[in-house]
Design an enzyme around this catalytic site. Structure first.
Site, PDB file in Angstrom:
ATOM      1  NE  ARG A  91      -4.357  -0.242   2.518  1.00 17.32           N
ATOM      2  CZ  ARG A  91      -5.263  -0.950   2.578  1.00 17.32           C
ATOM      3  NH1 ARG A  91      -4.873  -2.268   2.417  1.00 17.32           N
ATOM      4  NH2 ARG A  91      -6.501  -0.838   2.798  1.00 17.32           N
ATOM      5  NE  ARG A 130     -16.856  -2.165   2.890  1.00 16.29           N
ATOM      6  CZ  ARG A 130     -15.598  -2.169   2.478  1.00 16.29           C
ATOM      7  NH1 ARG A 130     -15.118  -2.892   1.523  1.00 16.29           N
ATOM      8  NH2 ARG A 130     -14.853  -0.946   3.206  1.00 16.29           N
ATOM      9  NE  ARG A 136     -14.246  -3.215   6.502  1.00 18.50           N
ATOM     10  CZ  ARG A 136     -13.607  -3.115   5.508  1.00 18.50           C
ATOM     11  NH1 ARG A 136     -13.297  -3.750   4.323  1.00 18.50           N
ATOM     12  NH2 ARG A 136     -12.258  -2.246   5.702  1.00 18.50           N
ATOM     13  NE  ARG A 147     -10.852   1.854   4.553  1.00 23.67           N
ATOM     14  CZ  ARG A 147     -11.704   1.942   5.276  1.00 23.67           C
ATOM     15  NH1 ARG A 147     -12.270   2.319   6.452  1.00 23.67           N
ATOM     16  NH2 ARG A 147     -12.947   1.499   4.396  1.00 23.67           N
TER      17      ARG A 147
HETATM   18  P1  AMP Z   1      -8.664  -3.267   3.801  1.00 19.79           P
HETATM   19  O1  AMP Z   1      -9.443  -4.491   4.049  1.00 19.79           O
HETATM   20  O2  AMP Z   1      -7.683  -3.688   2.854  1.00 19.79           O
HETATM   21  O3  AMP Z   1      -9.621  -1.930   3.681  1.00 19.79           O
HETATM   22  O4  AMP Z   1      -7.841  -3.049   5.024  1.00 19.79           O
HETATM   23  C1  AMP Z   1      -8.264  -2.650   6.414  1.00 19.79           C
HETATM   24  C2  AMP Z   1      -7.423  -1.888   7.174  1.00 19.79           C
HETATM   25  O5  AMP Z   1      -6.327  -2.839   7.516  1.00 19.79           O
HETATM   26  C3  AMP Z   1      -6.705  -0.480   6.679  1.00 19.79           C
HETATM   27  O6  AMP Z   1      -7.420   0.470   6.613  1.00 19.79           O
HETATM   28  C4  AMP Z   1      -5.390  -0.662   7.338  1.00 19.79           C
HETATM   29  O7  AMP Z   1      -5.719  -0.120   8.613  1.00 19.79           O
HETATM   30  C5  AMP Z   1      -5.041  -1.876   7.617  1.00 19.79           C
HETATM   31  N1  AMP Z   1      -4.130  -2.665   6.510  1.00 19.79           N
HETATM   32  C6  AMP Z   1      -4.559  -3.703   5.601  1.00 19.79           C
HETATM   33  N2  AMP Z   1      -3.688  -3.651   4.578  1.00 19.79           N
HETATM   34  C7  AMP Z   1      -2.500  -2.912   5.232  1.00 19.79           C
HETATM   35  C8  AMP Z   1      -1.321  -2.460   4.632  1.00 19.79           C
HETATM   36  N3  AMP Z   1      -0.773  -3.178   3.511  1.00 19.79           N
HETATM   37  N4  AMP Z   1      -0.478  -1.679   5.398  1.00 19.79           N
HETATM   38  C9  AMP Z   1      -1.068  -1.251   6.298  1.00 19.79           C
HETATM   39  N5  AMP Z   1      -2.222  -1.255   6.855  1.00 19.79           N
HETATM   40  C10 AMP Z   1      -2.941  -2.079   6.289  1.00 19.79           C
END
Ligand code: AMP
Length: 196
Positions: A91, A130, A136, A147
């Site tokens: 990311r 969602r 969530r 985000r």
């Molecule tokens: P996601 O399901 O991909 O939207 O991830 C949910 C949350 O998990 C994100 O908002 C971050 O807080 C954390 N997260 C997921 N992937 C990463 C990553 N590659 N680096 C840092 N935090 C992450």
């Protein structure tokens, strides 16, 4: 045949849904860091306790923590032998460097990076849908906007890094689920990546 894919897109781009479909077609596991964190939070593991407040606020978990989670998962047999579809990692630039080093140890590299293009308004509309369905804890209006900002600031630039390597396929992420899946398959077919 080993296939190593990454799917990138803003929150609400449909990357989770498309990632599952693509991974299934290629017979590879999805490695979604967000899912791994959510599972750990749900089970109140040490990792879960460490990351709950960070993920709830929509911030990024520290790179060292995330890197360890990813290298552990990618070292497991299925991912090491068949490949994987990464969703949500890397990311930022530091995570790209980490992943390069990890894969480089076994002379491996990503085969393709699927970028799902969805306008910001559409992403926000999809996430609020969602939020109603899944509830969530990080789908509050504030965390969602945060985000998306992080995506634009830190994640979007990594697409250029991969584009310079010639492995990026930009896919129009607006349309029916099936249409989008077909667009992704067409792009991967054009790379000669054979489905399972
Ligand atoms: P996601 O399901 O991909 O939207 O991830 C949910 C949350 O998990 C994100 O908002 C971050 O807080 C954390 N997260 C997921 N992937 C990463 C990553 N590659 N680096 C840092 N935090 C992450």
């Amino acid at each position: 045949m080993t296939t190593r894919l990454l799917i990138v897109g803003p929150q609400g781009s449909g990357k989770g849904t498309q990632g599952v479909r693509v991974a299934e077609a290629y017979g590879i596991p999805v490695v979604a860091t967000g899912d791994i964190f959510r599972a750990n939070i749900k089970n109140s593991t040490e990792l879960g306790k460490k990351v709950k407040a960070i993920t709830d606020a929509g911030n990024l978990v520290p790179d060292d923590v995330t890197g360890e989670v990813v290298s552990d998962r990618l070292s497991q047999d299925d991912a090491a032998t068949r490949g994987f579809l990464l969703d949500g990692y890397p990311r930022n630039a530091a995570q790209v460097t980490y992943l390069d080093a990890f894969l480089g140890k076994s002379d491996a590299a990503l085969d393709a990076v699927i970028v799902l293009d969805v306008p910001r308004d559409e992403s926000i509309a999809r996430i609020s849908e969602r939020a109603k369905i899944e509830g969530r804890s990080d789908d509050t209006e504030e965390a969602v906007a945060h985000r998306l900002d992080i995506f634009e600031r830190e994640t979007a630039p990594i697409i250029d890094t991969y584009a310079a390597r010639g492995i990026v396929d930009r896919i129009n992420g607006v349309g029916s689920l099936d249409e989008i899946t077909e667009r992704i398959f067409a792009a991967l077919d054009a790379r000669g990546l054979a489905r399972a």
